[in-house]
Design a protein around this motif. Structure first.
Motif, PDB file in Angstrom:
ATOM      1  N   GLN A  77      10.177  -6.967  -1.882  1.00  0.00           N
ATOM      2  CA  GLN A  77      11.313  -6.176  -1.413  1.00  0.00           C
ATOM      3  C   GLN A  77      11.283  -4.776  -2.019  1.00  0.00           C
ATOM      4  O   GLN A  77      11.619  -3.791  -1.358  1.00  0.00           O
ATOM      5  N   GLU A  78      10.844  -4.672  -3.262  1.00  0.00           N
ATOM      6  CA  GLU A  78      10.803  -3.381  -3.942  1.00  0.00           C
ATOM      7  C   GLU A  78       9.769  -2.448  -3.327  1.00  0.00           C
ATOM      8  O   GLU A  78       9.943  -1.224  -3.335  1.00  0.00           O
ATOM      9  N   PHE A  79       8.696  -3.030  -2.774  1.00  0.00           N
ATOM     10  CA  PHE A  79       7.608  -2.211  -2.236  1.00  0.00           C
ATOM     11  C   PHE A  79       7.444  -2.388  -0.727  1.00  0.00           C
ATOM     12  O   PHE A  79       6.366  -2.177  -0.192  1.00  0.00           O
ATOM     13  N   LYS A  80       8.521  -2.764  -0.032  1.00  0.00           N
ATOM     14  CA  LYS A  80       8.387  -3.035   1.400  1.00  0.00           C
ATOM     15  C   LYS A  80       8.094  -1.770   2.202  1.00  0.00           C
ATOM     16  O   LYS A  80       7.562  -1.853   3.311  1.00  0.00           O
ATOM     17  N   ASP A  81       8.403  -0.586   1.638  1.00  0.00           N
ATOM     18  CA  ASP A  81       8.078   0.647   2.351  1.00  0.00           C
ATOM     19  C   ASP A  81       6.582   0.941   2.306  1.00  0.00           C
ATOM     20  O   ASP A  81       6.101   1.842   2.996  1.00  0.00           O
ATOM     21  N   ILE A 113      -2.125  -6.478   7.896  1.00  0.00           N
ATOM     22  CA  ILE A 113      -1.208  -6.093   6.819  1.00  0.00           C
ATOM     23  C   ILE A 113      -1.832  -4.896   6.109  1.00  0.00           C
ATOM     24  O   ILE A 113      -2.934  -4.995   5.566  1.00  0.00           O
ATOM     25  N   GLN A 114      -1.139  -3.778   6.098  1.00  0.00           N
ATOM     26  CA  GLN A 114      -1.638  -2.578   5.436  1.00  0.00           C
ATOM     27  C   GLN A 114      -0.756  -2.264   4.229  1.00  0.00           C
ATOM     28  O   GLN A 114       0.468  -2.171   4.350  1.00  0.00           O
ATOM     29  N   ILE A 115      -1.406  -2.104   3.078  1.00  0.00           N
ATOM     30  CA  ILE A 115      -0.718  -1.708   1.857  1.00  0.00           C
ATOM     31  C   ILE A 115      -1.114  -0.264   1.589  1.00  0.00           C
ATOM     32  O   ILE A 115      -2.266   0.024   1.264  1.00  0.00           O
ATOM     33  N   VAL A 116      -0.178   0.650   1.757  1.00  0.00           N
ATOM     34  CA  VAL A 116      -0.483   2.076   1.713  1.00  0.00           C
ATOM     35  C   VAL A 116       0.047   2.687   0.423  1.00  0.00           C
ATOM     36  O   VAL A 116       0.962   2.164  -0.220  1.00  0.00           O
ATOM     37  N   ASP A 117      -0.541   3.827   0.067  1.00  0.00           N
ATOM     38  CA  ASP A 117      -0.041   4.595  -1.070  1.00  0.00           C
ATOM     39  C   ASP A 117       1.182   5.404  -0.645  1.00  0.00           C
ATOM     40  O   ASP A 117       1.270   5.873   0.491  1.00  0.00           O
ATOM     41  N   ARG A 118       2.125   5.532  -1.537  1.00  0.00           N
ATOM     42  CA  ARG A 118       3.253   6.430  -1.352  1.00  0.00           C
ATOM     43  C   ARG A 118       3.225   7.479  -2.456  1.00  0.00           C
ATOM     44  O   ARG A 118       2.592   7.297  -3.495  1.00  0.00           O
ATOM     45  N   SER A 119       3.889   8.568  -2.230  1.00  0.00           N
ATOM     46  CA  SER A 119       3.931   9.633  -3.226  1.00  0.00           C
ATOM     47  C   SER A 119       4.487   9.090  -4.544  1.00  0.00           C
ATOM     48  O   SER A 119       5.524   8.425  -4.569  1.00  0.00           O
ATOM     49  N   GLN A 120       3.780   9.352  -5.615  1.00  0.00           N
ATOM     50  CA  GLN A 120       4.132   8.912  -6.974  1.00  0.00           C
ATOM     51  C   GLN A 120       4.054   7.398  -7.147  1.00  0.00           C
ATOM     52  O   GLN A 120       4.511   6.881  -8.157  1.00  0.00           O
ATOM     53  N   ARG A 121       3.476   6.676  -6.170  1.00  0.00           N
ATOM     54  CA  ARG A 121       3.357   5.227  -6.319  1.00  0.00           C
ATOM     55  C   ARG A 121       2.063   4.757  -5.638  1.00  0.00           C
ATOM     56  O   ARG A 121       2.086   4.082  -4.615  1.00  0.00           O
ATOM     57  N   PRO A 122       0.905   5.093  -6.206  1.00  0.00           N
ATOM     58  CA  PRO A 122      -0.375   4.700  -5.606  1.00  0.00           C
ATOM     59  C   PRO A 122      -0.749   3.270  -5.969  1.00  0.00           C
ATOM     60  O   PRO A 122      -0.256   2.707  -6.950  1.00  0.00           O
ATOM     61  N   TYR A 176       1.630  -3.370 -10.346  1.00  0.00           N
ATOM     62  CA  TYR A 176       2.515  -3.756  -9.245  1.00  0.00           C
ATOM     63  C   TYR A 176       1.732  -4.027  -7.963  1.00  0.00           C
ATOM     64  O   TYR A 176       2.142  -4.841  -7.141  1.00  0.00           O
ATOM     65  N   SER A 177       0.588  -3.338  -7.797  1.00  0.00           N
ATOM     66  CA  SER A 177      -0.263  -3.614  -6.634  1.00  0.00           C
ATOM     67  C   SER A 177      -0.845  -5.019  -6.720  1.00  0.00           C
ATOM     68  O   SER A 177      -0.969  -5.728  -5.713  1.00  0.00           O
ATOM     69  N   GLN A 178      -1.193  -5.420  -7.926  1.00  0.00           N
ATOM     70  CA  GLN A 178      -1.701  -6.776  -8.122  1.00  0.00           C
ATOM     71  C   GLN A 178      -0.623  -7.807  -7.807  1.00  0.00           C
ATOM     72  O   GLN A 178      -0.892  -8.836  -7.179  1.00  0.00           O
ATOM     73  N   ASP A 179       0.623  -7.532  -8.187  1.00  0.00           N
ATOM     74  CA  ASP A 179       1.721  -8.456  -7.893  1.00  0.00           C
ATOM     75  C   ASP A 179       1.934  -8.583  -6.380  1.00  0.00           C
ATOM     76  O   ASP A 179       2.221  -9.680  -5.877  1.00  0.00           O
ATOM     77  N   ILE A 180       1.801  -7.474  -5.662  1.00  0.00           N
ATOM     78  CA  ILE A 180       1.954  -7.511  -4.198  1.00  0.00           C
ATOM     79  C   ILE A 180       0.903  -8.428  -3.579  1.00  0.00           C
ATOM     80  O   ILE A 180       1.204  -9.281  -2.733  1.00  0.00           O
ATOM     81  N   LEU A 181      -0.347  -8.274  -4.011  1.00  0.00           N
ATOM     82  CA  LEU A 181      -1.431  -9.090  -3.457  1.00  0.00           C
ATOM     83  C   LEU A 181      -1.258 -10.562  -3.829  1.00  0.00           C
ATOM     84  O   LEU A 181      -1.565 -11.451  -3.028  1.00  0.00           O
ATOM     85  N   PHE A 182      -0.777 -10.831  -5.038  1.00  0.00           N
ATOM     86  CA  PHE A 182      -0.534 -12.221  -5.438  1.00  0.00           C
ATOM     87  C   PHE A 182       0.518 -12.864  -4.539  1.00  0.00           C
ATOM     88  O   PHE A 182       0.382 -14.026  -4.132  1.00  0.00           O
ATOM     89  N   GLU A 183       1.580 -12.135  -4.220  1.00  0.00           N
ATOM     90  CA  GLU A 183       2.635 -12.688  -3.371  1.00  0.00           C
ATOM     91  C   GLU A 183       2.138 -12.892  -1.944  1.00  0.00           C
ATOM     92  O   GLU A 183       2.467 -13.893  -1.304  1.00  0.00           O
TER      93      GLU A 183
END
Length: 319
Positions: free
Chosen positions: A132-136, A149-158, A170-177
């Motif tokens: 939910q925190e990184f749904k954007d 499923i595309q996981i993209v970089d955002r400004s100040q949050r690569p 946090y990217s690792q946590d996204i992939l784990f979920e």
């Protein structure tokens, strides 16, 4: 006056004789016959020509009837209540479906499964605090290859540090979920790494092609660590900046992304068939020509191959 006798006249009431209830039986037979008659009229009006032909053929030859429709007495999208089954009946009951129809049904079923997985991922994103925190940064859609499923970089949050292939925590946590859901399907997965158009200048000979491939492989390791089976991985590719997400801004952060595709059967089979051995003869372009073979033989006989070579200068490539 003499008493006259009193005469009492008694009239005998004649009651009609009992006729019985036979008329009720006759009326019931008549009502049954009328009901059967109207039933026949209704069946005749709604039956197709093939069904009429089946009924006609049966009444002409009830024992030997085999053609002109179903061998059953009445087959109006159903069978008669009493049927003597035979091997011929069983053979005729087999449903023949063309291969094209089977393939279309399979594709329809697979499309429904992709849509269900799409909805499942959306629900997980809405319910999971980490996602939910990184749904954007999560973009999900269905393409001709499958569910993407595309996981993209955002400004100040690569997802990765600049020029590096190590995942942010946090990217690792996204992939784990995501791995928890992806591991529940049987489809093969394709993992693709993308970069923006900013040239990589960290190491000599190391470009965005190597960087995108290394990042895709890092995402693969994270998914496997999260529960995705090794054999479910079907393809790991690095595409550098050849497929930009934002064509108008090649250096936009959204171009730096990891794409995970739950491949449909057609895409997975296409990868396997294209990698198979061809029956046509192959031309080995790496084989040396006759001139190169002769030159190599002269060098071998002359001993020039044993001469010391100059060391490359720092920063100079020596392939």
């Amino acid at each position: 006056m003499e008493d006259q006798p009193i005469i009492i006249k008694r009239k005998k009431k004649v009651v009609a004789g009992h006729h019985g209830g036979s008329w009720k039986v006759a009326f019931a037979d008549f009502a049954t016959a009328m009901m059967a008659f109207f039933l026949v009229l209704w069946l005749t009006a709604t039956a197709s020509p093939e069904q009429k032909l089946a009924v006609e053929g049966y009444f002409k030859d009830p024992v030997g009837f085999t053609e002109g429709g179903s061998p059953n007495p009445v087959d109006l999208e159903g069978s008669a209540s009493v049927i003597n089954e035979s091997s011929e009946d069983i053979e005729r009951s087999d449903i023949q479906i063309e291969d094209q129809v089977v393939e279309e049904l399979a594709q329809t079923l697979e499309q429904q499964q992709m849509e269900e997985l799409f909805q499942d991922l959306k629900d997980r994103i809405e319910q999971n605090e980490t996602l939910q925190e990184f749904k954007d940064q999560l973009l999900i859609d269905i393409t001709s290859e499958g569910l993407r499923i595309q996981i993209v970089d955002r400004s100040q949050r690569p997802m990765f540090d600049s020029g590096r292939a190590e995942l942010k925590y946090y990217s690792q946590d996204i992939l784990f979920e995501l791995a928890k859901t992806l591991s529940t399907v049987n489809n093969k997965l394709s993992i693709t790494g993308h970069t923006d158009s900013t040239p990589f200048s960290g190491r000599p000979g190391y470009t965005n092609w190597e960087l995108s491939a290394d990042r895709a492989n890092t995402a693969r390791r994270a998914l496997v660590a999260g529960g995705v089976p090794q054999q479910q991985i079907g393809r790991v590719v690095g595409l550098s900046d050849s497929v930009l997400f934002d064509q108008d801004d090649p250096q936009a952060p959204v171009n730096r992304r990891i794409s995970i595709i739950v491949m449909n059967k057609k895409t997975a089979e296409g990868i396997q068939s294209n990698a198979g051995r061809s029956s046509e003869p192959l031309i080995d372009l790496t084989a040396p020509s006759e001139e190169e073979q002769q030159e190599a033989m002269e060098r071998l006989e002359g001993g020039s191959w044993n001469e010391e070579k100059e060391e490359p200068e720092p920063g100079e490539l020596n392939w």
